[in-house]
Design a protein around this motif. Structure first.
Motif: not given
Lengths: 353, 271, 252
Positions: B195, B192, B247, B197, B222
């Motif tokens: 990813g 979790r 990813l 950003t 990311p």
């Protein structure tokens, strides 16, 4: 205590000469049990470890308490870092629609508007779909489909925001611009909800991508709540001669409605805070427009967009205050939603009964 | 009619997922090559280049976040399942963890900015690790609790009955028995945040060059995808797709593993 | 070697329920003592008070005195120390699922920090021999998981695990109730073998089992101990009417 009664001397284990080759030592193993064996003496020499146990327990408690600490810490640091704008604008900050970093005038209304519009749009699209999916999964789906479909929803939930954003920029935006929006303008243009420049960016596109993103959470929680409805409720309704659909409506949905509302609110909380995908498709203009095709900005996306470029302290403080508002609102929303969901699944962790 | 609507809804849900995956694989696979994993981004106008620095950067940030988040998260779960069961404190902590889970990641980002970056005076991989680590804690705490609760009570009694100290029994027996579930839970939390950003934008900032210094701005996968996706250059768009594919593969693997382990029944043969 | 257990005015509560009321009892060393009675009569609670397992439940409470040998277990020591001296075998076999057979047997020592490998090998073998499991598992000691054995084997493994810490007392809480008849008779043979070395207290709902393995038998009813005497006396000529009713199958 016990240790004082038995001398603590370490005695080597009395192993016979034959015992070197392990299994062939039947004689030694069975013979001569000493009055107090070496094992007993060893165990008696061990303390009661209450110190270690106490220490361990406290360490675990402290780690668990850190979750409180994190929430408090985030809250305080956001409050303290937004002092400038809170002092200068007060509550007016949230009702002023002028966002002008160059002249140092900050009002968050356009972002609140953007957040509300995109999130409500997302709910409008996602809730019927999520409910449909949940009903299908719990009540209708053939067994072999249940697993894969649940897996797919889990997967949807695990895809990072940035990938939704990437896809939205390159697929959804052109799709909306070239195919969906022209139709909306043609048939619903008179409502003025769909008018103005058709860039493909804007509130509607953001709402659509948000809907895709919050769908899994609403659907999986709704499913959880619906499975928590006792079987007897269903049977009671069926026994009255209801059709399957009536059974679902009366026996399941009515009993689970509090939990379903909870999961919808939880989805709303997610939508409020979603950042990257929205930032990439909303157009990033601090304006309020009635048209859903217009560009705008949300609370989360203005932070993502302007924070690293914010030159002066006032601008930074304004962005942090928006973050503070987002923090408080999402905490309240999540607390309410959790309580509602727990009311139905009775507080137990989802997978444990 | 009603059934038809439910089925339609199901199809409408699956559609975007299929669309995203097909497009991602189509665009990503055609842009993915060795250079992606070995080179750093080329300046604008020069084609080629890769995201090697971003991959390494993400690895460093994630390692930092795991060092922070995994031990605290697991310990919190141990408290909830082993010591606090049924107490008001445990309920409050469980509730707070769930609520904290819903706090937007961007808020974590600015909080850590104000807490770490501002006092230190510079962006750093360390700050990013703190932000992501904090985000891992509630998830890991809750999965650890769930997994520990699945360990049969008889196993705990067996250990206690042998006169094993409680801390030893919790670590060597209960936690070990639940470890497959806890490890996959940690992987899920890891996937979790991998990813994420938003919390990185103003903590690690990003970096177009090699850096492995945790006290310096660093590149992250990311973040790099974001920067490249909103840029106007086709070359960069292709790199963004390739990065997204990498990813997503990581995440799909983690989710599948979790599903496999939980569906198989972690505690088989334990009763 | 086993030691005697002396119980004086033992009371136990489970929440608001008074599960044990004024129990007074002397359990002789190096014999098997059976506790019988209908389910819910407090016999399990009683053995769980002897190794202080009862109090692991937060709502449980105990008063009174229990002496094991010359040690007052509620005054002179901490629970972990007591439990190292009092082995316990539970109703359902509960081997540690993550451990091999060898590690299961050695767990009581290893987890308490014992590290003499050669001595461990000896102890594991001796314990498995004593629990009559050695011949069946000796080739796969470290390869096979404890959970992969059959139910009866698992229970004997649990007995070996309890024996490995060389306890003075062995408590068995309905050790055969979850097992098939063949495994049950193996466990009973085992109790017969072991009682020369350990003080054994066995809870059972099976009166024949009590009659077969125990020298002394206590009859529990509604949280009180109605009668405690030699097994022969209890089963042939009980002094209390309630015991007689139970033995003859009039209730329970």
């Amino acid at each position: 205590m016990t240790e004082t009664r038995i001398p603590k001397t370490q005695v080597e284990f009395q192993a016979g000469p034959e015992s070197e080759n392990g299994a062939g030592s039947e004689a030694t193993a069975a013979n001569v049990p000493p009055a107090i064996s070496e094992v007993r003496r060893f165990l008696l020499s061990r303390g009661n470890s209450s110190l270690a146990d106490g220490g361990f327990r406290w360490l675990m408690v402290i780690c668990a308490l850190s979750i409180f600490a994190i929430v408090v810490l985030i809250g305080t640091v956001l409050v303290r870092s937004s002092e400038l704008t809170r002092a200068k604008f007060g509550f007016k900050f949230f009702f002023d629609q002028m966002w002008d970093p160059v002249n140092g005038n900050f009002g968050a209304l356009p972002f609140i508007y953007g957040t509300l519009v995109t999130s409500l749009l997302a709910l409008l699209i996602a809730v019927p779909l999520a409910l449909g999916l949940a009903i299908f999964l719990t009540e209708m789906s053939p067994k072999f489909l249940r697993g894969p479909l649940a897996f797919i929803t889990e997967l949807l939930a695990a895809i990072p925001s940035i990938i939704y954003g990437l896809w939205a920029v390159f697929v959804l935006v052109p799709l909306m611009r070239d195919h969906v929006n022209p139709i909306l303008i043609r048939f619903f243009g008179w409502t003025t909800l769909f008018s103005g420049d058709n860039l493909g960016l804007g509130f509607l596109t953001s709402g659509v991508i948000l809907a895709v993103m919050i769908l899994p959470i609403i659907s999986s929680l709704t499913r959880e709540v619906m499975t928590a409805v006792p079987h007897s409720q269903r049977e009671a309704v069926l026994a009255l001669g209801a059709t399957r659909w009536e059974m679902i409506r009366v026996g399941v949905l009515r009993n689970a409605r509090i939990g379903i509302v909870g999961s919808i609110i939880l989805g709303l909380g997610r939508a409020f805070g979603e950042t990257m995908a929205v930032t990439m498709v909303i157009g990033n203009t601090p304006e309020i427009h009635k048209s859903l095709l217009a560009t705008g900005n949300t609370m989360a996306s203005v932070i993502a967009n302007e924070f690293s470029e914010a030159a002066d302290d006032l601008h930074l403080s304004a962005l942090i205050e928006i973050g503070l508002a987002l923090f408080i609102v999402t905490i309240i929303i999540n607390a309410i939603a959790r309580l509602l969901v727990w009311a139905v699944t009775s507080g137990a962790p989802a997978r444990v009964n | 009619m009603a059934s038809g609507l439910a089925i339609l809804a199901t199809i409408l849900v699956i559609l975007p997922l299929v669309a995203i995956f097909v497009y991602l694989i189509y665009m990503g696979a055609s842009s993915l090559n060795l250079a992606f994993f070995t080179q750093i981004p080329k300046p604008v106008g020069v084609s080629g280049g890769g995201m090697a620095n971003a991959i390494v950067g993400s690895a460093i940030i994630l390692a930092l976040s795991s060092i922070l988040g995994v031990p605290i998260g697991i310990s919190g779960g141990i408290f909830l399942a082993e010591f606090g069961r049924g107490t008001k404190l445990a309920n409050a902590i469980r509730f707070t963890a769930d609520v904290l889970n819903g706090v937007p990641s961007i808020v974590m980002g600015i909080a850590v900015y104000a807490l770490v970056v501002k006092p230190q005076g510079h962006f750093s991989a360390f700050a990013g690790g703190v932000a992501l680590g904090i985000m891992m804690i509630p998830t890991i705490t809750r999965t650890t609790e769930e997994m520990l609760l699945m360990v049969p009570h008889a196993i705990r009694e067996a250990a206690l009955g042998l006169g094993v100290p409680n801390w030893r029994s919790v670590l060597s027996i209960t936690l070990k028995t639940a470890s497959p579930g806890i490890i996959t839970g940690c992987m899920l939390a890891f996937a979790r945040v991998a990813g994420e950003t938003a919390p990185l934008i103003f903590t690690v900032l990003g970096n177009s060059f090699w850096s492995t210094n945790i006290n310096q701005p660093i590149a992250a996968l990311p973040l790099q995808i974001y920067v490249f996706a909103i840029s106007p250059y086709d070359d960069w768009h292709r790199l963004a797709w390739a990065g997204a594919l990498v990813l997503i593969i990581l995440i799909v693997l983690a989710v599948s593993l979790v599903r496999y382990v939980t569906s198989r029944g972690v505690m088989k043969g334990a009763s | 070697m086993g030691v005697g257990i002396e119980v004086t005015n033992l009371n136990a509560w489970y929440g608001a329920t008074h599960t044990l009321q004024d129990i007074n009892l002397n359990i002789p060393p190096n014999q098997a003592t059976a506790l019988i009675g209908p389910s819910g009569c407090g016999k399990s609670t009683f053995v769980r008070c002897i190794n202080r397992m009862h109090e692991t439940n937060p709502i449980a409470r105990v008063t009174g005195t229990v002496r094991i040998g010359d040690l007052d277990i509620y005054e002179d020591a901490k629970p972990v120390e007591i439990r190292r001296r009092v082995g316990m075998v539970f109703q359902r076999p509960n081997p540690f699922p993550t451990m091999s057979i060898y590690d299961n047997v050695a767990s009581g020592l290893k987890l308490n920090g014992y590290s003499n490998r050669r001595a461990l090998d000896e102890i594991v073998e001796k314990s498995l021999r004593n629990s009559a499991l050695w011949e069946e598992v000796k080739d796969e000691l470290k390869k096979k998981s404890g959970a992969s054995l059959s139910g009866g084997q698992q229970q004997r493994l649990c007995i070996a695990r309890a024996l490995a810490v060389d306890p003075e007392v062995l408590l068995m809480d309905e050790p055969a109730s979850a097992l098939d008849p063949v495994s049950t008779s193996k466990i009973e043979d085992l109790i017969f073998e072991l009682k020369s070395q350990y003080t054994i207290v066995i809870v059972t709902h099976n009166m024949q089992q009590a009659a077969r393995v125990a020298e002394k038998t206590g009859f529990f009813l509604n949280g009180r101990m109605v009668e405690f005497d030699s097994t022969h006396k209890i089963f042939t000529n009980p002094s209390d009417k309630r015991t007689e009713d139970y033995i003859t199958g009039r209730f329970g």
